[in-house]
Design an enzyme around this catalytic site. Structure first.
Site, PDB file in Angstrom:
ATOM      1  N   HIS A 131      47.732  47.441  40.203  1.00 15.45           N
ATOM      2  CA  HIS A 131      46.897  48.228  39.631  1.00 15.45           C
ATOM      3  C   HIS A 131      46.298  49.607  39.970  1.00 15.45           C
ATOM      4  O   HIS A 131      45.405  50.177  38.515  1.00 15.45           O
ATOM      5  CB  HIS A 131      45.087  47.158  39.892  1.00 15.45           C
ATOM      6  CG  HIS A 131      45.517  45.707  39.334  1.00 15.45           C
ATOM      7  ND1 HIS A 131      44.509  44.839  39.650  1.00 15.45           N
ATOM      8  CD2 HIS A 131      45.473  45.426  38.296  1.00 15.45           C
ATOM      9  CE1 HIS A 131      44.598  43.644  39.104  1.00 15.45           C
ATOM     10  NE2 HIS A 131      45.004  44.108  38.159  1.00 15.45           N
ATOM     11  N   GLU A 136      56.016  39.003  35.376  1.00 15.83           N
ATOM     12  CA  GLU A 136      55.101  38.059  35.819  1.00 15.83           C
ATOM     13  C   GLU A 136      56.027  36.787  35.641  1.00 15.83           C
ATOM     14  O   GLU A 136      55.312  35.590  36.992  1.00 15.83           O
ATOM     15  CB  GLU A 136      54.081  37.839  34.550  1.00 15.83           C
ATOM     16  CG  GLU A 136      52.765  39.291  34.646  1.00 15.83           C
ATOM     17  CD  GLU A 136      52.128  39.337  35.814  1.00 15.83           C
ATOM     18  OE1 GLU A 136      52.425  38.333  36.396  1.00 15.83           O
ATOM     19  OE2 GLU A 136      51.047  39.512  35.556  1.00 15.83           O
ATOM     20  N   HIS A 173      49.902  42.840  42.597  1.00 18.00           N
ATOM     21  CA  HIS A 173      49.250  43.966  42.033  1.00 18.00           C
ATOM     22  C   HIS A 173      48.002  44.535  42.177  1.00 18.00           C
ATOM     23  O   HIS A 173      47.073  45.214  41.793  1.00 18.00           O
ATOM     24  CB  HIS A 173      47.777  42.503  41.131  1.00 18.00           C
ATOM     25  CG  HIS A 173      48.541  41.761  40.250  1.00 18.00           C
ATOM     26  ND1 HIS A 173      49.837  40.993  40.113  1.00 18.00           N
ATOM     27  CD2 HIS A 173      48.355  41.523  38.469  1.00 18.00           C
ATOM     28  CE1 HIS A 173      50.361  40.361  39.039  1.00 18.00           C
ATOM     29  NE2 HIS A 173      49.307  40.634  38.147  1.00 18.00           N
ATOM     30  N   HIS A 218      50.367  46.586  31.815  1.00 17.71           N
ATOM     31  CA  HIS A 218      51.193  45.743  33.063  1.00 17.71           C
ATOM     32  C   HIS A 218      51.552  45.108  33.789  1.00 17.71           C
ATOM     33  O   HIS A 218      51.613  45.453  35.010  1.00 17.71           O
ATOM     34  CB  HIS A 218      49.225  45.213  33.227  1.00 17.71           C
ATOM     35  CG  HIS A 218      48.870  44.066  33.998  1.00 17.71           C
ATOM     36  ND1 HIS A 218      48.615  44.447  35.525  1.00 17.71           N
ATOM     37  CD2 HIS A 218      49.039  42.604  34.137  1.00 17.71           C
ATOM     38  CE1 HIS A 218      48.485  43.259  35.463  1.00 17.71           C
ATOM     39  NE2 HIS A 218      48.935  42.270  35.064  1.00 17.71           N
ATOM     40  N   LYS A 276      52.260  28.500  38.137  1.00 14.60           N
ATOM     41  CA  LYS A 276      50.628  28.301  38.496  1.00 14.60           C
ATOM     42  C   LYS A 276      50.538  27.090  38.605  1.00 14.60           C
ATOM     43  O   LYS A 276      48.517  27.523  38.883  1.00 14.60           O
ATOM     44  CB  LYS A 276      50.506  29.755  36.627  1.00 14.60           C
ATOM     45  CG  LYS A 276      48.704  29.972  37.111  1.00 14.60           C
ATOM     46  CD  LYS A 276      48.871  30.586  36.518  1.00 14.60           C
ATOM     47  CE  LYS A 276      47.273  31.322  36.410  1.00 14.60           C
ATOM     48  NZ  LYS A 276      46.844  32.763  36.243  1.00 14.60           N
ATOM     49  N   ASN A 324      48.325  37.458  43.300  1.00 16.44           N
ATOM     50  CA  ASN A 324      48.140  38.461  42.954  1.00 16.44           C
ATOM     51  C   ASN A 324      49.251  39.067  43.821  1.00 16.44           C
ATOM     52  O   ASN A 324      49.380  41.034  43.592  1.00 16.44           O
ATOM     53  CB  ASN A 324      47.176  39.010  43.144  1.00 16.44           C
ATOM     54  CG  ASN A 324      45.470  38.516  42.553  1.00 16.44           C
ATOM     55  OD1 ASN A 324      45.998  38.218  41.641  1.00 16.44           O
ATOM     56  ND2 ASN A 324      44.407  38.377  43.175  1.00 16.44           N
ATOM     57  N   ARG A 368      25.561  26.558  25.322  1.00 19.65           N
ATOM     58  CA  ARG A 368      26.748  25.880  27.163  1.00 19.65           C
ATOM     59  C   ARG A 368      27.868  25.485  27.113  1.00 19.65           C
ATOM     60  O   ARG A 368      28.189  24.683  27.887  1.00 19.65           O
ATOM     61  CB  ARG A 368      25.283  25.808  27.652  1.00 19.65           C
ATOM     62  CG  ARG A 368      24.266  25.638  27.253  1.00 19.65           C
ATOM     63  CD  ARG A 368      23.166  25.173  28.299  1.00 19.65           C
ATOM     64  NE  ARG A 368      21.662  25.660  28.156  1.00 19.65           N
ATOM     65  CZ  ARG A 368      21.064  25.848  27.083  1.00 19.65           C
ATOM     66  NH1 ARG A 368      21.169  24.805  26.420  1.00 19.65           N
ATOM     67  NH2 ARG A 368      20.111  26.290  27.597  1.00 19.65           N
ATOM     68  N   LYS A 413      41.013  31.056  34.320  1.00 19.68           N
ATOM     69  CA  LYS A 413      39.795  32.636  33.803  1.00 19.68           C
ATOM     70  C   LYS A 413      39.668  33.552  32.953  1.00 19.68           C
ATOM     71  O   LYS A 413      40.405  33.539  32.119  1.00 19.68           O
ATOM     72  CB  LYS A 413      40.890  33.608  35.029  1.00 19.68           C
ATOM     73  CG  LYS A 413      40.309  33.571  36.255  1.00 19.68           C
ATOM     74  CD  LYS A 413      41.030  34.671  37.007  1.00 19.68           C
ATOM     75  CE  LYS A 413      41.119  34.163  38.406  1.00 19.68           C
ATOM     76  NZ  LYS A 413      41.718  35.584  39.787  1.00 19.68           N
ATOM     77  N   ARG A 428      44.845  31.084  45.691  1.00 14.30           N
ATOM     78  CA  ARG A 428      44.961  31.333  44.062  1.00 14.30           C
ATOM     79  C   ARG A 428      45.053  32.784  43.976  1.00 14.30           C
ATOM     80  O   ARG A 428      46.032  33.424  43.667  1.00 14.30           O
ATOM     81  CB  ARG A 428      43.717  31.180  42.958  1.00 14.30           C
ATOM     82  CG  ARG A 428      44.672  31.475  41.635  1.00 14.30           C
ATOM     83  CD  ARG A 428      43.186  30.766  40.914  1.00 14.30           C
ATOM     84  NE  ARG A 428      42.950  30.766  39.749  1.00 14.30           N
ATOM     85  CZ  ARG A 428      42.629  31.338  38.485  1.00 14.30           C
ATOM     86  NH1 ARG A 428      42.219  29.960  38.889  1.00 14.30           N
ATOM     87  NH2 ARG A 428      43.250  31.193  37.103  1.00 14.30           N
ATOM     88  N   GLU A 432      39.594  29.773  43.563  1.00 16.03           N
ATOM     89  CA  GLU A 432      40.289  31.032  43.801  1.00 16.03           C
ATOM     90  C   GLU A 432      39.385  31.568  45.734  1.00 16.03           C
ATOM     91  O   GLU A 432      38.913  32.824  45.339  1.00 16.03           O
ATOM     92  CB  GLU A 432      40.302  32.758  43.031  1.00 16.03           C
ATOM     93  CG  GLU A 432      40.702  33.802  43.893  1.00 16.03           C
ATOM     94  CD  GLU A 432      41.333  35.187  42.597  1.00 16.03           C
ATOM     95  OE1 GLU A 432      41.706  34.905  41.478  1.00 16.03           O
ATOM     96  OE2 GLU A 432      41.441  35.821  43.421  1.00 16.03           O
TER      97      GLU A 432
HETATM   98  N1  GLY Z   1      45.961  35.800  36.770  1.00 15.77           N
HETATM   99  C1  GLY Z   1      45.893  35.233  38.027  1.00 15.77           C
HETATM  100  C2  GLY Z   1      45.081  33.820  38.605  1.00 15.77           C
HETATM  101  O1  GLY Z   1      44.714  33.692  37.321  1.00 15.77           O
HETATM  102  O2  GLY Z   1      44.532  33.590  39.014  1.00 15.77           O
END
Ligand code: GLY
Length: 375
Positions: free
Chosen positions: A258, A192, A254, A273, A233, A251, A128, A150, A247, A243
């Protein structure tokens, strides 16, 4: 704005009781044991890595941990995006349990984005939730995926559809390990870095225009660029960890990117990418100019910088056949929620003035794609 005489940098991610430091500097692999022991006394560790990174760095990390009294076991997965799967997750979870690690012990992700996403997910669910440390070894992972919590895997229905938010206790970004990256991979990660300037740091973008060669060469400028990216960031993540709003700014580039990755069948020989993000950011500025939000001069400025470092900036820069405008719009719609013909995009009012636009008409995007594909 940015000094170039600093050697080590620390960036704090402010998330209340889950706050943590990102350490950026040279030789951090060798210092990993000391840094971990100071923050997580008495832990044992599972080093999750891939077979390629393991060959270069796993022994050095394990030795560094041992010298600070931290026993470790190494779990190496097959390199590549295919490892973001339920099967690999199961083998990592098994490895951690077999090593008899407890909830208070630590999973260390040593590698790029795939390893970080997979190891972080395992850390989030074994017993957990165990402690988690990121040791990113690619530029993209150092400035993006290792920061912000993430984690996740892909399924047949799409990328990153299963996962958890699992913030690390510490990120150690050793900039020396980037010296051995293939130039194309470093350059793709640089997209990035530039992204943070384009989102809301116009001074940083100007600094990159003047100093990108030093960033590529390594040394103090590289450390500063990575630290500034992590600061950017960290600020966004602190504002909107899960998000629900801002957040999404991360993107930028992106949505188009994508779609192009999907349209090339994720064939890394054609497009990786970061290259998709570079083209996507150039298109986001052109599209914003078409919508009278920013000037064409801004769009040209962005393209000029990305092209100068050797990144692709146009769909025509991708080798081989590509789908027509309608099919590309389908890929975009698959990647996004479409509400009554409207799409969410990150658009911009100029360099460093990006914003989340929730109501972009699909018809405008289609007209834009037709125009640029006809050129
Ligand atoms: N790579 C985008 C984020 O971490 O929200």
């Amino acid at each position: 704005m940015i000094s170039t005489d600093t050697v080590d940098e620390t960036v704090r991610v402010e998330l209340g009781s889950r706050s943590y430091d990102i350490l950026i500097g040279r030789g951090l692999m060798a210092r990993a044991g000391t840094e971990l022991a100071a923050r997580l006394p008495g832990v044992r560790a599972a080093i999750v890595t891939d077979e390629h990174v393991a060959r270069h760095h796993a022994q050095a990390l394990s030795d560094a941990l041992a010298s600070a009294g931290i026993a470790s076991t190494t779990i190496a997965i097959t390199p590549g995006e295919k490892s973001k799967s339920f099967a690999s997750l199961e083998s990592v979870v098994d490895g951690v349990l077999e090593a008899r690690l407890e909830r208070g012990d630590v999973v260390i992700a040593l590698g790029g984005g795939v390893v970080g996403d997979l190891a972080g997910f395992a850390a989030g669910i074994v017993r957990r939730g165990m402690k988690f440390v990121q040791m990113p070894t690619s530029l993209l992972a150092q400035v993006d995926s290792s920061v912000g919590g993430k984690t996740g895997i892909n399924t047949a229905r799409g990328k990153n559809l299963v996962g958890v938010f699992q913030q690390p206790s510490l990120v150690l970004a050793d900039t020396d390990v980037l010296d051995t990256l293939p130039e194309r991979e470093f350059r793709a990660g640089y997209a990035e870095v530039a992204k943070y300037g384009l989102i809301d740091r116009p001074d940083f973008f100007s600094w990159l225009e003047a100093n990108w060669q030093e960033v590529f060469a390594g040394g103090a400028a590289r450390i500063q660029a990575i630290a500034e990216s992590c600061r950017a960031k960290a600020e966004v993540v602190a504002r909107d960890e899960f998000e629900t709003g801002d957040r999404a700014l991360l993107n930028l580039g992106h949505t188009f990117g994508h779609a192009l990755e999907a349209a090339t069948g994720y064939d890394s020989a054609r497009l990786v990418h970061g290259e998709g993000v570079a083209i996507g950011m150039a298109l986001a500025h052109r599209f914003s100019s078409r919508m009278n939000l920013c000037s064409m001069d801004d769009a040209h400025r962005v393209e000029a910088h990305l092209a100068k470092v050797g990144l692709p900036v146009a769909i025509a820069d991708i080798a081989g056949d590509l789908p027509d405008a309608e099919r590309l719009l389908d890929y975009i719609a698959q990647d996004k929620k479409v509400s009554r013909g409207a799409l969410t995009f990150i658009l911009t009012r100029g360099v460093g003035r990006s914003f989340v636009a929730n109501d972009v008409p699909a018809s405008e995007v289609l007209a834009f794609l037709r125009e640029i594909l006809d050129r």
